[in-house]
Design an enzyme around this catalytic site. Structure first.
Site, PDB file in Angstrom:
ATOM      1  N   LYS A 134      24.099  77.015  32.084  1.00 59.97           N
ATOM      2  CA  LYS A 134      24.527  75.874  31.271  1.00 59.97           C
ATOM      3  C   LYS A 134      25.891  76.181  30.691  1.00 59.97           C
ATOM      4  CE  LYS A 134      22.610  71.997  29.592  1.00 59.97           C
ATOM      5  NZ  LYS A 134      21.630  71.096  30.172  1.00 59.97           N
ATOM      6  N   HIS A 193      18.325  55.618  28.787  1.00 58.10           N
ATOM      7  CA  HIS A 193      18.405  55.584  30.252  1.00 58.10           C
ATOM      8  C   HIS A 193      17.059  55.858  30.903  1.00 58.10           C
ATOM      9  CE1 HIS A 193      22.669  56.191  29.233  1.00 58.10           C
ATOM     10  NE2 HIS A 193      22.851  55.450  30.296  1.00 58.10           N
ATOM     11  N   VAL A 194      16.352  56.871  30.392  1.00 52.63           N
ATOM     12  CA  VAL A 194      15.069  57.231  30.999  1.00 52.63           C
ATOM     13  C   VAL A 194      13.937  56.369  30.440  1.00 52.63           C
ATOM     14  CG1 VAL A 194      13.399  59.085  31.403  1.00 52.63           C
ATOM     15  CG2 VAL A 194      15.838  59.614  31.330  1.00 52.63           C
TER      16      VAL A 194
HETATM   17  P1  NAI Z   1      19.662  58.301  26.099  1.00 49.64           P
HETATM   18  O1  NAI Z   1      20.640  58.798  25.103  1.00 49.64           O
HETATM   19  O2  NAI Z   1      20.072  57.302  27.102  1.00 49.64           O
HETATM   20  O3  NAI Z   1      18.389  57.672  25.334  1.00 49.64           O
HETATM   21  C1  NAI Z   1      17.844  58.188  24.173  1.00 49.64           C
HETATM   22  C2  NAI Z   1      17.317  57.006  23.375  1.00 49.64           C
HETATM   23  O4  NAI Z   1      16.579  57.484  22.268  1.00 49.64           O
HETATM   24  C3  NAI Z   1      18.415  56.107  22.835  1.00 49.64           C
HETATM   25  O5  NAI Z   1      18.146  54.750  23.154  1.00 49.64           O
HETATM   26  C4  NAI Z   1      18.359  56.356  21.323  1.00 49.64           C
HETATM   27  O6  NAI Z   1      18.734  55.202  20.561  1.00 49.64           O
HETATM   28  C5  NAI Z   1      16.903  56.698  21.143  1.00 49.64           C
HETATM   29  N1  NAI Z   1      16.585  57.460  19.938  1.00 49.64           N
HETATM   30  C6  NAI Z   1      17.309  58.448  19.338  1.00 49.64           C
HETATM   31  N2  NAI Z   1      16.667  58.912  18.262  1.00 49.64           N
HETATM   32  C7  NAI Z   1      15.508  58.228  18.179  1.00 49.64           C
HETATM   33  C8  NAI Z   1      14.417  58.257  17.287  1.00 49.64           C
HETATM   34  N3  NAI Z   1      14.381  59.086  16.240  1.00 49.64           N
HETATM   35  N4  NAI Z   1      13.384  57.410  17.495  1.00 49.64           N
HETATM   36  C9  NAI Z   1      13.394  56.571  18.539  1.00 49.64           C
HETATM   37  N5  NAI Z   1      14.415  56.486  19.422  1.00 49.64           N
HETATM   38  C10 NAI Z   1      15.457  57.300  19.232  1.00 49.64           C
HETATM   39  O7  NAI Z   1      19.052  59.600  26.799  1.00 49.64           O
HETATM   40  P2  NAI Z   1      18.242  59.692  28.159  1.00 49.64           P
HETATM   41  O8  NAI Z   1      19.163  60.049  29.252  1.00 49.64           O
HETATM   42  O9  NAI Z   1      17.356  58.513  28.299  1.00 49.64           O
HETATM   43  O10 NAI Z   1      17.342  60.988  27.880  1.00 49.64           O
HETATM   44  C11 NAI Z   1      16.221  60.936  27.025  1.00 49.64           C
HETATM   45  C12 NAI Z   1      15.669  62.332  26.851  1.00 49.64           C
HETATM   46  O11 NAI Z   1      15.291  62.863  28.117  1.00 49.64           O
HETATM   47  C13 NAI Z   1      16.646  63.341  26.251  1.00 49.64           C
HETATM   48  O12 NAI Z   1      15.928  64.254  25.445  1.00 49.64           O
HETATM   49  C14 NAI Z   1      17.200  64.055  27.457  1.00 49.64           C
HETATM   50  O13 NAI Z   1      17.644  65.365  27.147  1.00 49.64           O
HETATM   51  C15 NAI Z   1      15.973  64.092  28.351  1.00 49.64           C
HETATM   52  N6  NAI Z   1      16.281  64.206  29.772  1.00 49.64           N
HETATM   53  C16 NAI Z   1      17.038  63.251  30.392  1.00 49.64           C
HETATM   54  C17 NAI Z   1      17.316  63.348  31.746  1.00 49.64           C
HETATM   55  C18 NAI Z   1      18.096  62.281  32.459  1.00 49.64           C
HETATM   56  O14 NAI Z   1      18.089  62.274  33.707  1.00 49.64           O
HETATM   57  N7  NAI Z   1      18.750  61.367  31.767  1.00 49.64           N
HETATM   58  C19 NAI Z   1      16.844  64.500  32.539  1.00 49.64           C
HETATM   59  C20 NAI Z   1      15.975  65.406  31.810  1.00 49.64           C
HETATM   60  C21 NAI Z   1      15.748  65.259  30.465  1.00 49.64           C
END
Ligand code: NAI
Length: 344
Positions: free
Chosen positions: A80, A183-184
Site C-alpha cells: 500500500k 459506490h458499493v
Molecule cells: P463511498 O465513499 O462511495 O461510499 C461510502 C458511503 O458511506 C457514502 O455514501 C457516505 O456518505 C456514507 N457514510 C459515511 N459515513 C457514514 C455513516 N456514519 N453512516 C452512514 N453512511 C455513511 O465508498 P465505497 O467505494 O462505496 O466503499 C464503501 C466501503 O467499502 C469503504 O469502507 C471502502 O473502503 C470499502 N471497500 C470498497 C471497495 C470498492 O471497490 N469501492 C473495495 C473494497 C472495500
C-alpha cells in the site's frame, strides 16, 4: 521510535519513504509480503497528523492487502502507498507523476491503484511515469470503477452467510440493513432488492437514501439508528470500525456481512460477535471483488473471467464459516489462519 518497533511492523519486507521537494510529495510505500507475487494495493491520500500516523496506516493497510489478496487466490502479495496531504487541495498531475517515478524505481515489486483520496484520473498521471499501476479509467485502457465487482462479491457473500446461519436459500423476504449507500452500498442495495430482500438504509448523504427509497422501496433510518435495526442482516458499507464496544450490544441481526474495510474496531470484537451468535463475514474476504477485477485488468486477463471469480467469494466464505465452526473460533480468526497458510 524506529519503524521496526512500531506495533504494526509485522515483518514487512520493505517500507520506502518517498519525497519530492518540487511537487511537495511525501509518501510511504509499504510492501508487506511478496510470496505470492508482486505487492498490490492502492495509493491512499490523507491529511495524516504526522508521519508516524501515516506509517502506521501504511503498515496496517499493506498487511491487510496480503491477507485479502491471498484469500482471493490472486497471484499477488500485499502492499500500500499513503500520500501525506489533503486530497482536496494538495493534488497535482506532477505529484502523481513523481509518485509514479518512485514506484517505477521499485522495479515492479509494488503495483498501485486508486484508493481513498485518489481516483482513476490521478492514476492516469501515475501511468505516465510507470507501468506498475492498475485501476485506470475505461477510456484509458483500464476497466473503470471496481465498485460493481465489490458489490457483487458482497451480494453473493451475504447469500453464503444467510445459508450458513439461517439455512436460507436466498435473501428473499429477509430484512437487510445497509449502512452507507456509496459506490458499493447502492449497487449492493439494488441487487438485494432485485433478489427480494427488504431494505432498511442509512447514509449521512440524505440524497442517497432518497434514491434508494424511490428505486428499491427502502425504509430510511438515521445513521445513528442503523445498528439498532431489527433485521436478519447488517451490511456495513460506509467507513471502518462500525463493529465496536458501543455498537455490539445494540445489534439485533444474525449476520454481519458488508463491504467496509476494517469493520472490527479490535480483534476481540470478532470473538464477541461469535459469542453473541452473530455470524460475521470477514471484511477482507467478502470485499475482494474489486481487487479481483483490478488484478485481472493488470495482468490482461479476459474481462469475462472476472465474474466467476468474484462469485467464488461465496465458496471461500462458506469454507471460512465451516472451519470456524470446526475449530470453535471466531470467523475472523479462522480467516486469518487460512490466509496465513496461503502466504506464509
Ligand atoms: P463511498 O465513499 O462511495 O461510499 C461510502 C458511503 O458511506 C457514502 O455514501 C457516505 O456518505 C456514507 N457514510 C459515511 N459515513 C457514514 C455513516 N456514519 N453512516 C452512514 N453512511 C455513511 O465508498 P465505497 O467505494 O462505496 O466503499 C464503501 C466501503 O467499502 C469503504 O469502507 C471502502 O473502503 C470499502 N471497500 C470498497 C471497495 C470498492 O471497490 N469501492 C473495495 C473494497 C472495500
Amino acid at each position: 521510535m524506529s519503524l521496526f518497533e512500531l506495533p504494526d511492523f509485522d515483518a514487512h519486507e520493505a517500507v520506502v519513504h518517498v519525497s519530492d521537494a518540487k511537487t511537495g510529495l511525501k509518501a510511504i510505500i509499504a510492501i508487506h509480503n511478496t510470496r505470492r507475487g508482486p505487492a498490490m494495493g492502492g495509493s491512499r491520500m490523507w491529511a495524516y497528523a504526522d508521519s508516524t500516523a501515516a506509517a502506521t496506516d501504511a503498515l496496517r493497510l499493506s498487511r491487510g492487502m496480503t491477507y485479502k489478496n491471498a484469500m482471493a487466490g490472486l497471484p499477488i502479495g500485499g502492499g500500500k502507498a499513503v500520500i501525506i496531504g489533503d486530497a482536496r487541495t494538495a493534488k497535482s498531475p506532477e505529484l502523481f507523476r513523481a509518485l509514479g517515478r518512485a514506484i517505477d524505481g521499485l522495479g515492479g515489486r509494488y503495483i498501485t491503484a486508486e484508493d481513498v483520496g485518489t481516483s482513476p484520473e490521478d492514476m492516469q498521471f501515475v501511468r505516465e511515469t510507470t507501468r506498475y499501476v492498475a485501476g485506470l479509467a475505461g477510456e484509458l485502457g483500464g476497466r473503470g470503477d471496481p465498485s460493481p465487482a465489490t458489490a457483487l462479491g458482497v451480494f453473493v457473500g451475504i447469500g453464503a452467510a444467510v445459508r450458513h446461519r439461517l439455512g436460507a436459500d436466498s435473501v428473499k423476504g429477509l430484512r437487510v440493513a445497509v449502512q452507507g449507500l456509496g459506490h458499493v452500498g447502492f449497487d449492493l442495495a439494488r441487487q438485494l432488492h432485485e433478489a427480494g430482500a427488504q431494505l432498511i438504509v442509512a447514509d449521512i448523504d440524505r440524497g442517497n437514501c432518497q434514491r434508494a427509497a424511490e428505486a428499491f422501496g427502502a425504509i430510511i433510518v438515521s445513521p445513528d439508528e442503523i445498528v439498532d435495526v431489527d433485521a436478519e442482516v447488517f451490511a456495513p458499507c460506509a467507513l471502518g470500525a462500525s463493529l465496536n464496544p458501543q455498537t455490539l450490544p445494540r445489534l439485533k441481526c444474525q449476520v454481519v456481512a458488508g463491504a467496509a474495510n476494517n469493520q472490527l474496531a479490535t480483534d476481540d470484537i470478532g470473538d464477541r460477535l461469535r459469542e453473541a451468535g452473530i455470524l460475521y463475514a470477514p471484511d477482507y474476504v467478502i470485499n475482494a471483488g474489486g481487487i479481483i477485477k483490478v488484478c485481472a485488468e493488470y495482468f490482461g486477463e479476459p474481462a469475462d473471467s472476472v465474474e466467476g471469480r468474484v462469485r467464488a467469494i461465496a465458496d471461500t466464505l462458506s469454507d471460512v464459516f465451516r472451519k470456524a465452526d470446526e475449530a470453535g473460533v471466531a470467523t475472523s480468526r479462522a480467516a486469518d489462519e487460512l490466509a496465513r497458510s496461503k502466504f506464509a
